[in-house]
Structure formats: C-alpha cells, structure tokens
Design an enzyme around this catalytic site. Structure first.
Site, PDB file in Angstrom:
ATOM      1  N   SER A 143       0.853  -1.194   0.000  1.00 63.82           N
ATOM      2  CA  SER A 143       0.000   0.000   0.000  1.00 63.82           C
ATOM      3  C   SER A 143       0.884   1.238   0.000  1.00 63.82           C
ATOM      4  O   SER A 143       2.112   1.150  -0.112  1.00 63.82           O
ATOM      5  CB  SER A 143      -0.897   0.020   1.240  1.00 63.82           C
ATOM      6  OG  SER A 143      -0.117   0.274   2.392  1.00 63.82           O
ATOM      7  N   TYR A 156       1.803   0.125  10.657  1.00 63.31           N
ATOM      8  CA  TYR A 156       1.312  -0.348   9.362  1.00 63.31           C
ATOM      9  C   TYR A 156       2.324  -0.050   8.254  1.00 63.31           C
ATOM     10  O   TYR A 156       2.621  -0.909   7.420  1.00 63.31           O
ATOM     11  CB  TYR A 156      -0.027   0.320   9.057  1.00 63.31           C
ATOM     12  CG  TYR A 156      -0.669  -0.118   7.762  1.00 63.31           C
ATOM     13  CD1 TYR A 156      -1.282  -1.362   7.662  1.00 63.31           C
ATOM     14  CD2 TYR A 156      -0.677   0.718   6.652  1.00 63.31           C
ATOM     15  CE1 TYR A 156      -1.878  -1.773   6.480  1.00 63.31           C
ATOM     16  CE2 TYR A 156      -1.277   0.321   5.463  1.00 63.31           C
ATOM     17  CZ  TYR A 156      -1.875  -0.929   5.380  1.00 63.31           C
ATOM     18  OH  TYR A 156      -2.457  -1.328   4.205  1.00 63.31           O
TER      19      TYR A 156
END
Length: 310
Positions: A143, A156
């Site tokens: 991502s 993350y």
C-alpha cells in the site's frame, strides 16, 4: 486462460480478498480461500459467485496467521486440495492508527505477526511444492505505507515496507525455479480497513498529538471519500498481475497509488516529507515546542484491536 490454475488468497472473507477470490473464480481459476472464519467467509463467497457447496473450484481453508499451528495446517490443506498452487496472494492483514508514542508495543508485535511472520511461514511451507512444479507466482499486497512511511500509521507503514523488502529479496531467490514475485501497491478502496471498524485505533485525541489528529482526521476522511474505489477494480488489477511472466514486478493498482509512486520517485526525501506534512495539515517543524502539548506526559491509549481480513 487455457487451463484452470489454482490460487491461494489469504484474507478472502472480506474486502479486497473477497472481491479477488470471486473475480478469479469467475475467470476460471481454482480458488483456495484462506481465512479465519471459514463458515461466514465461504457463505459470502458462494453468495457472490453462485458456487455450490460441492464446487471443487472453490475451497475454504482455515487460517490464523498469528498461530503457527494454523499456518502449518493450512499449508497442508492447500496441498491436499490443489497440490502445488500456481499462485499465492498475501492479502490478509490488519491496519492501525496512532502515533509511535501512542501505539503500544503489543500492537507492533501483532502487526508483524499478522502481516509478516505468518505470511513468511505460509510461503516457506508452500515453496517446496511450487519449486518442484517449476512455475508459479507470489503476490504481496502492499500500500502507500510501503512506498513512504506515513504519519500516524507507523506500525502499518513498517510492515508494508518490510513486506516489500521481503518480496524483493525473495524474487532473486526463487526466479531460477520459475517462480515470479509481484508487489502490488494498492490505492484506496472502499473496504472495512479504511473505516474505524476495521482499524485498531490507538490515537489519544486529547493528548500531546491532539492538534495532529484533529486536522489529519478531517482531511483523511475527506480524502478517503474522494479516492476510494470499488474492491472489484482491485480484483481486476490482481488478475492482470497473475498473468505476468516476469521474475519481479512492482506495480500500482489505483490512481492515487500510481501518483504516489511517481512523486516518490521524482522528489527527494525532504520534498516528500514537506508534501506529506502539508497535505495532512501537520504543524511545521518546531511549532509545538514550548507549548503545553510539549510538556504533557506520555499518552495512555485504550486499545481495541480489530482485523480487516478473516
């Protein structure tokens, strides 16, 4: 596609995994849907695809990436169902919001267990059969956090960066055996992971980072509304990625991911830092020095963990 190839997709009960499993099934793939909640997840998949309970092209496998025994059992179940899978898609993962000072170490540990350690163990278990078959593809779903570390999502961003470095390293190792590696940098898609319900929230909204959170939350929600695409659009990009015959590919899926990758390539690190700060409304360097926020004690977050993928 001239033959029915097999693909293992982790986190296939919801979100991008569900959309991808359904899309590939409709394209003729033999899909092994790996997830924590098999009964609920397979019910969603059958409803989305129209597949019957006895359809050999759609198999559910229980997988908890934080449990080594579950990973080993899932790998064995995969090989019993399809032999050596042609493709392995690492999609499952969890998300989190909060500053480094706010996020507890237990969250970091769970993040790496789910997004890195579990997927590595599953890959190690399936690689021998894939090597023996002499063909295949491993896809890592990354991502924006894998391209550039983003404020308020350090755990993350850290695991997505680690995922990409792992994929790059492994690509050189497995290419001689006919196995390719693809890193898919995903944009923003309308799944539970971009909502409060799908994110572990360790933000302390009245702590020293309150000013950050107020602006970032407002701008972030507006950006999500504008940028979020339907999960089926990601599924189409994954299907294209699985057709690659190159030993290593890193590509974007989604316009915002594509723009970020271009900007990160063209701008120096300091430039990307400034651009990110301005977009998120983070106070300039030194702006909070000497203020009450600077002298506040360490935040005491109240954590309630949740997972986007089952």
């Amino acid at each position: 596609m001239t033959e029915s190839r097999s693909v293992v997709i982790t986190g296939a009960s919801r979100g991008l995994g569900l959309a991808s499993a359904a899309h590939l099934y409709r394209q003729g793939w033999q899909v092994v849907a790996a997830m924590r909640s098999v009964d609920a997840g397979m019910a969603r998949l059958r409803a989305k695809t129209g597949a019957g309970t006895g359809d050999a092209r759609l198999t559910g496998v229980t997988l908890d990436l934080t449990d080594p025994a579950s990973v080993a059992a899932a790998a064995k179940a995969v090989e019993q169902a399809v032999g050596a899978p042609y493709a392995l898609v690492h999609n499952a993962g969890i998300s989190a919001a909060g500053m480094v000072e706010e996020a507890p170490v237990s969250l970091w540990e769970r993040m790496f267990a789910t997004n890195i350690f579990g997927p590595v163990a599953l890959t190690k278990a399936l690689l021998p059969s894939m090597r023996a078959a002499g063909r295949g593809r491993i896809v890592m779903v990354s991502s924006a956090g894998g391209v550039r570390g983003m404020p308020a999502t350090a755990p993350y961003s850290a695991v997505k960066g680690a995922l990409e470095r792992w994929g790059e390293s492994m690509a050189g190792e497995v290419a001689p055996f006919g196995i390719g590696v693809t890193i898919l940098v995903t944009g923003t898609y309308d799944t539970e992971i971009i909502t409060d319900a799908g994110t572990t929230d360790s933000r302390v909204l009245d702590g020293p980072y309150a000013r950050h959170h107020h602006t970032m939350d407002k701008r972030g929600r507006e950006a999500m509304k504008r940028a979020a695409k339907a999960p089926d659009r990601f599924a189409g990009g994954l299907a294209q990625a699985l057709e690659s015959t190159k030993p290593f590919v890193r590509r974007s899926v989604g316009p915002d991911a594509r723009m970020l990758m271009i900007a990160n390539r063209l701008l120096p690190g300091a430039g990307m830092h400034t651009l990110t700060r301005l977009m998120m409304g983070i106070p300039r360097f030194g702006a909070l020095g000497g203020t009450p926020a600077a002298s506040m004690g360490a935040p005491d977050p109240n954590i309630q963990e949740s997972e986007e993928n089952g």
